[in-house]
Motif scaffolding. Structure first.
Motif, PDB file in Angstrom:
ATOM      1  N   GLY A  96       0.827  -1.201   0.000  1.00 33.69           N
ATOM      2  CA  GLY A  96       0.000   0.000   0.000  1.00 33.69           C
ATOM      3  C   GLY A  96       0.859   1.249   0.000  1.00 33.69           C
ATOM      4  O   GLY A  96       1.962   1.274   0.555  1.00 33.69           O
ATOM      5  N   GLY A  97       0.363   2.332  -0.591  1.00 30.98           N
ATOM      6  CA  GLY A  97       1.134   3.576  -0.683  1.00 30.98           C
ATOM      7  C   GLY A  97       1.414   4.195   0.668  1.00 30.98           C
ATOM      8  O   GLY A  97       0.537   4.275   1.535  1.00 30.98           O
ATOM      9  N   ASP A  98       2.660   4.622   0.848  1.00 34.35           N
ATOM     10  CA  ASP A  98       3.051   5.302   2.083  1.00 34.35           C
ATOM     11  C   ASP A  98       2.633   6.765   2.020  1.00 34.35           C
ATOM     12  O   ASP A  98       2.487   7.351   0.949  1.00 34.35           O
ATOM     13  CB  ASP A  98       4.564   5.221   2.278  1.00 34.35           C
ATOM     14  N   VAL A  99       2.487   7.372   3.190  1.00 38.60           N
ATOM     15  CA  VAL A  99       2.177   8.800   3.302  1.00 38.60           C
ATOM     16  C   VAL A  99       3.226   9.444   4.200  1.00 38.60           C
ATOM     17  O   VAL A  99       3.412   9.023   5.344  1.00 38.60           O
ATOM     18  CB  VAL A  99       0.769   9.039   3.871  1.00 38.60           C
ATOM     19  N   THR A 100       3.920  10.429   3.679  1.00 33.70           N
ATOM     20  CA  THR A 100       4.928  11.163   4.452  1.00 33.70           C
ATOM     21  C   THR A 100       4.535  12.636   4.448  1.00 33.70           C
ATOM     22  O   THR A 100       4.390  13.258   3.395  1.00 33.70           O
ATOM     23  CB  THR A 100       6.324  11.001   3.853  1.00 33.70           C
ATOM     24  N   ALA A 196       2.165  -5.462   2.489  1.00 35.12           N
ATOM     25  CA  ALA A 196       2.579  -4.429   3.449  1.00 35.12           C
ATOM     26  C   ALA A 196       1.655  -3.239   3.321  1.00 35.12           C
ATOM     27  O   ALA A 196       1.608  -2.581   2.284  1.00 35.12           O
ATOM     28  CB  ALA A 196       4.023  -4.010   3.188  1.00 35.12           C
ATOM     29  N   GLY A 197       0.917  -2.969   4.398  1.00 35.31           N
ATOM     30  CA  GLY A 197       0.072  -1.775   4.406  1.00 35.31           C
ATOM     31  C   GLY A 197       0.922  -0.520   4.408  1.00 35.31           C
ATOM     32  O   GLY A 197       2.032  -0.486   4.955  1.00 35.31           O
ATOM     33  N   GLY A 198       0.414   0.535   3.804  1.00 31.40           N
ATOM     34  CA  GLY A 198       1.180   1.766   3.697  1.00 31.40           C
ATOM     35  C   GLY A 198       1.481   2.390   5.060  1.00 31.40           C
ATOM     36  O   GLY A 198       0.611   2.466   5.931  1.00 31.40           O
ATOM     37  N   ASP A 199       2.729   2.836   5.234  1.00 27.76           N
ATOM     38  CA  ASP A 199       3.129   3.519   6.458  1.00 27.76           C
ATOM     39  C   ASP A 199       2.717   4.988   6.397  1.00 27.76           C
ATOM     40  O   ASP A 199       2.592   5.584   5.325  1.00 27.76           O
ATOM     41  CB  ASP A 199       4.641   3.429   6.648  1.00 27.76           C
ATOM     42  N   VAL A 200       2.550   5.585   7.573  1.00 29.76           N
ATOM     43  CA  VAL A 200       2.239   7.016   7.679  1.00 29.76           C
ATOM     44  C   VAL A 200       3.302   7.671   8.551  1.00 29.76           C
ATOM     45  O   VAL A 200       3.505   7.254   9.703  1.00 29.76           O
ATOM     46  CB  VAL A 200       0.835   7.255   8.280  1.00 29.76           C
ATOM     47  N   GLY A 304       0.968  -4.835   8.843  1.00 27.57           N
ATOM     48  CA  GLY A 304       0.106  -3.662   8.966  1.00 27.57           C
ATOM     49  C   GLY A 304       0.939  -2.389   8.940  1.00 27.57           C
ATOM     50  O   GLY A 304       2.059  -2.344   9.464  1.00 27.57           O
ATOM     51  N   GLY A 305       0.397  -1.342   8.340  1.00 26.38           N
ATOM     52  CA  GLY A 305       1.155  -0.100   8.201  1.00 26.38           C
ATOM     53  C   GLY A 305       1.485   0.533   9.550  1.00 26.38           C
ATOM     54  O   GLY A 305       0.639   0.609  10.445  1.00 26.38           O
ATOM     55  N   ASP A 306       2.744   1.004   9.691  1.00 29.28           N
ATOM     56  CA  ASP A 306       3.163   1.686  10.908  1.00 29.28           C
ATOM     57  C   ASP A 306       2.757   3.153  10.845  1.00 29.28           C
ATOM     58  O   ASP A 306       2.587   3.734   9.768  1.00 29.28           O
ATOM     59  CB  ASP A 306       4.683   1.603  11.070  1.00 29.28           C
TER      60      ASP A 306
END
Length: 492
Positions: A96-100, A196-200, A304-306
């Protein structure tokens, strides 16, 4: 300012137009009246005022919203349910796409104010001289009024400052979900890819910095040096009335006021909301129920995304205030001299009033400061869920005494074989379910407030008088010898 006033009023009444007898009597029948005398030396300084006003407002408003894209892989299926050498089935990884997100906001302000007000009056050597002279039978002398006045006005200095600083930051991030499809193999390996879920990741920094310097000075000053009043009334008559004499030296400084007013407000408002993407791996069933060489079945890992959130906020304020107020009156060597001279048979002296006045006004100095600092921080984080699919492996069952049976030439074309006895599965592939760690949440917060205030207030009211002199000489009234009247009469 210097003013010199010298006034001399002279009135001489002679025995003109009277009888010889009257003239022979010395003082004729003339009655003389002198009008009053007023003398003034005035020095006045006006009011002085200095004023500074400042208003500063600084604001930052930031908002971020991010949503990572979802990722999904399709199913992977291979056939060959009855064939031992069927291929592998592998489902690809899904991330999944990460968000920064990152935000930085800062406000910096510096204010310097200086107000100075001065009212100053200087009077040097003001002189008033009055010498009224009266020669007559009867003298009635008017009053004499003399004054030297030096006055400074009020002085006022004021600084006013208002500073407002604020930062508002908001972040919302949602990591993309990840799902890998099922992987089904008839007899080969069946492996589902990792999900892998996207990290934030969110970061916020906010700072406010303000420095204020204020100085207010107010001075009201009156200086009077050597003011002189001299009154010498001279009366030569049969009957004399000397004048009333009023003499004044006045030095007055006005009020002095100095003030500083400062208000500072600093605020940081931070909000973060983060949700890690969910992760799910598909099932990995391995077929080959009728084939001895079934492959492994492995379900991929699911992460799960961190969520990582960081906030820093700081407020720093420095205030310096100095207020000084002075009201000062200085009077040096004020002199009042009154010498009434009366040459008459009958003397009546008027009153003598003398004064030297030196007065300083009120002095007031004040500082007022109000500082408000606030940090509001909010964080909400939800780690992504993780689910790994089932992993099933199926192998064929061989008889326990498999050495008694001929080996099959080709799968599916083996010679007829007896009904096997109960057996346990052999040569079946491994079945492993991948790990499924849920998303972690990390949230550090830092908030600091720093304030430094220095205030100084000075107020002085000073009155200084040196060498004051008031002098009154007793009136001189000698009585003339009576002369014989005509026809042998004596004076009554």
């Amino acid at each position: 300012m210097k003013r010199y006033v010298i006034a001399a009023i002279t009135c001489i009444a002679l025995t003109v137009g009277v009888s010889p007898a009257a003239a022979g009597g010395g003082l004729g029948g003339v009655v003389q009246t002198l009008t009053g005398t007023a003398q003034q030396s005035t020095n006045t300084a006006g009011d002085a005022s200095a004023f500074n006003a400042n208003g500063t407002s600084q604001s930052n408003d930031q908002s971020q919203t991010g949503t990572g894209g979802d990722a999904s892989t399709g199913d992977a299926t291979t056939g060959g349910a009855s064939c031992c050498d069927s291929g592998d089935a592998t489902s690809g990884d899904a991330t999944g796409g990460d968000v920064t997100q990152s935000q930085e906001a800062s406000n910096a302000n510096s204010t310097t104010q200086e107000a100075s007000a001065e009212s100053k009056a200087v009077q040097v050597l003001p002189v008033n001289v009055a010498v009224p002279i009266c020669v007559a039978k009867a003298c009635d002398m008017g009053s004499v009024e003399q004054s030297n006045t030096n006055t400074s006005g009020d002085a006022s200095a004021k600084n006013v400052n208002v500073t407002d600083q604020s930062n508002e930051q908001s972040q919302t991030g949602t990591g993309g979900d990840a799902r890998s499809g099922d992987a089904t193999a008839a007899s080969g390996d069946a492996t589902t890819g990792d999900a892998a879920g996207g990290d934030v990741t969110q970061s916020q920094q906010a700072s406010n910095k303000s420095a204020t310097s204020q100085k207010a000075t107010a001075v009201s000053k009156a200086i009077q040096i050597a003011p002189v009043n001299v009154a010498v009334p001279v009366c030569v008559a049969w009957s004399c009335k000397t004048p009333d004499v009023e003499q004044r030296n006045t030095n007055t400084s006005g009020d002095a006021s100095a003030s500083n007013v400062n208000a500072t407000w600093q605020g940081n408002d931070q909000s973060q909301t983060g949700t890690g993407g969910d992760a799910s791996t598909g099932d990995a069933p391995n077929g080959g129920a009728g084939c001895c060489g079934s492959g492994d079945a492995r379900s991929g890992h699911a992460y799960g995304g961190d969520v990582m959130q960081s906030q820093e906020a700081s407020n720093a304020n420095s205030t310096s205030q100095e207020a000084s107020a002075e009201s000062k009156a200085v009077q040096v060597l004020p002199v009042n001299v009154a010498v009434p001279v009366c040459v008459a048979t009958s003397c009546k002296t008027g009153s003598v009033e003398q004064s030297n006045t030196n007065a300083s006004g009120d002095a007031w100095a004040g500082n007022a400061n109000q500082t408000g600092q606030s940090n509001q921080q909010s964080q909400t984080g939800t780690g992504g869920n993780a689910t790994s699919g089932d992993a099933e492996s199926r192998g064929c069952c061989k008889p326990r005494w498999h050495h008694e049976l001929p080996e099959p030439k080709h799968c599916g074309h083996a010679e007829p074989k007896p009904k096997p006895k109960p057996c346990k599965p052999e040569h079946a592939g491994d079945a492993r379910t991948g790990d499924a760690p849920g998303g972690d949440v990390t949230q550090p917060q830092t908030a600091t407030n720093a304030n430094d205030t220095a205030q100084t207030a000075r107020a002085a009211s000073i009155a200084k008088q040196e060498g004051a002199l008031n002098l009154v000489l007793a009136p001189v009234c000698p009585k003339p010898a009576p002369k014989p009247e005509p026809h042998g009469c004596k004076p009554c």
